[in-house]
Motif scaffolding. Sequence first.
Motif, PDB file in Angstrom:
ATOM      1  N   ARG A   1      -9.348   2.581 -10.548  1.00 53.67           N
ATOM      2  CA  ARG A   1      -8.985   2.820  -9.154  1.00 53.67           C
ATOM      3  C   ARG A   1     -10.041   2.228  -8.224  1.00 53.67           C
ATOM      4  N   ALA A   2     -11.301   2.455  -8.529  1.00 56.26           N
ATOM      5  CA  ALA A   2     -12.384   1.877  -7.718  1.00 56.26           C
ATOM      6  C   ALA A   2     -12.341   0.358  -7.779  1.00 56.26           C
ATOM      7  N   GLY A   3     -12.023  -0.187  -8.956  1.00 55.75           N
ATOM      8  CA  GLY A   3     -11.907  -1.632  -9.082  1.00 55.75           C
ATOM      9  C   GLY A   3     -10.821  -2.193  -8.186  1.00 55.75           C
ATOM     10  N   ILE A   4      -9.681  -1.510  -8.138  1.00 58.81           N
ATOM     11  CA  ILE A   4      -8.577  -1.951  -7.274  1.00 58.81           C
ATOM     12  C   ILE A   4      -8.973  -1.860  -5.811  1.00 58.81           C
ATOM     13  N   VAL A   5      -9.682  -0.797  -5.447  1.00 61.13           N
ATOM     14  CA  VAL A   5     -10.112  -0.641  -4.053  1.00 61.13           C
ATOM     15  C   VAL A   5     -11.048  -1.782  -3.651  1.00 61.13           C
ATOM     16  N   THR A   6     -11.874  -2.255  -4.591  1.00 55.08           N
ATOM     17  CA  THR A   6     -12.742  -3.390  -4.251  1.00 55.08           C
ATOM     18  C   THR A   6     -11.909  -4.613  -3.870  1.00 55.08           C
ATOM     19  N   GLY A   7     -10.699  -4.705  -4.442  1.00 57.55           N
ATOM     20  CA  GLY A   7      -9.810  -5.798  -4.080  1.00 57.55           C
ATOM     21  C   GLY A   7      -9.358  -5.715  -2.634  1.00 57.55           C
ATOM     22  N   PHE A   8      -9.111  -4.496  -2.157  1.00 56.60           N
ATOM     23  CA  PHE A   8      -8.719  -4.310  -0.761  1.00 56.60           C
ATOM     24  C   PHE A   8      -9.900  -4.580   0.171  1.00 56.60           C
ATOM     25  N   VAL A   9     -11.094  -4.161  -0.243  1.00 53.55           N
ATOM     26  CA  VAL A   9     -12.293  -4.450   0.552  1.00 53.55           C
ATOM     27  C   VAL A   9     -12.520  -5.962   0.604  1.00 53.55           C
ATOM     28  N   PHE A  10     -12.342  -6.612  -0.531  1.00 52.53           N
ATOM     29  CA  PHE A  10     -12.470  -8.065  -0.632  1.00 52.53           C
ATOM     30  C   PHE A  10     -11.502  -8.755   0.329  1.00 52.53           C
ATOM     31  N   CYS A  11     -10.268  -8.296   0.337  1.00 48.58           N
ATOM     32  CA  CYS A  11      -9.261  -8.854   1.247  1.00 48.58           C
ATOM     33  C   CYS A  11      -9.675  -8.641   2.699  1.00 48.58           C
ATOM     34  N   LEU A  12     -10.099  -7.443   3.040  1.00 50.96           N
ATOM     35  CA  LEU A  12     -10.519  -7.131   4.409  1.00 50.96           C
ATOM     36  C   LEU A  12     -11.652  -8.049   4.858  1.00 50.96           C
ATOM     37  N   CYS A  13     -12.533  -8.394   3.944  1.00 50.92           N
ATOM     38  CA  CYS A  13     -13.669  -9.250   4.286  1.00 50.92           C
ATOM     39  C   CYS A  13     -13.260 -10.706   4.487  1.00 50.92           C
TER      40      CYS A  13
END
Length: 256
Positions: free
Chosen positions: A190-202
Motif C-alpha cells: 500500500r505504501a509502495g502504491i502511494v509513492t506512485g501517487f506522490v511521484f505523479c503529483l511531483c
Amino acid sequence: MIGNTRSYGGTMENLIDYLIRISPAIAVVVLVFILVRPGKQARVVLYILTFILLRDALTPSSLWRLGVTDGIPWIRLFPNHVFLLGTALSSLTAVGLLVLLDRENSREVVFLRKGAELEGWVSALVALAVLLSPFVLLYRRIDLMDRGGVVDPAFVGSILIFALAGNLLEELLFRGYVYNVLKRQDIDLRAGIVTGFVFCLCHAFLATTVTSIGTPLLLFTLWEGVICGIVGARYGVLPATLVHGGAIFGLTSGLF
C-alpha cells in the motif's frame, strides 16, 4: 501534436543555459542545509524539491523534448554524450553522497531485498514489459516522425546509461526515502502504491506549467509510479530502477 516550442539542437549552449538557470536555486538549497539544518523528513522534502527543479529546468534549456500525439506522450533527449553521460554520473554521485552523508534516511533503504534477488530482477523485467506494452501497441498507430522523430543510433548506448543511472536517484528518493516515511511494515505494498501517487503529483508542474502536455503525462507518471512502487516495496530500489529506467529508455530511444 503538442511539444516544446524551443529549437532543439546539439550544442553546448544548452548545457550552459541549464547551469545558469539552476545555479541560484542550488545556492539557496545549500544555504538552507547549512543554516537551518533541516530534520529527517524535511530533508526528504528538500531533496525532492531540488530534484524537481533540476528535472524541470531541462525543458526551457531544450535538454529534452516532451510532447503528446493523439493523447500518447513521447520523450526525446538532447543528443549530446556529455549531457547524457554527465547526467548519469551526476545522479550516481548524488546517490553516493546521500547514502554516505544522510545515514538517518538511508539506513533503512532496501536496494535489493536479500533472499529474493533473482525473483526481484525477473519481476522487474515482467513489470517493465507490462509498463511498456500499451506504448508498444499505441505507438504503432503513430508515425515515428510525429512522436519525436528518429534517434541517432550513436546515442542509444548513452541514452540507456542515462535512463538507468539517471533514474536511480529518483528511485532512491521515492521508493527509498518516501516509501520509508509511509510504510508500516517491512514490505508494505500500500505504501509502495502511494509513492506512485506522490511521484505523479511531483510531475504536476512539469505537465501543466513547464509544458502543456497535461493529463497524458500525469497518467503516464501515475502508471509508471504505481508499478515502480509495487516493485520497489517488494524487491527494493534497484529493481524499481530497472523498471523506471527501462521505461524511460523505451520512450526516448525511438526503438519502437
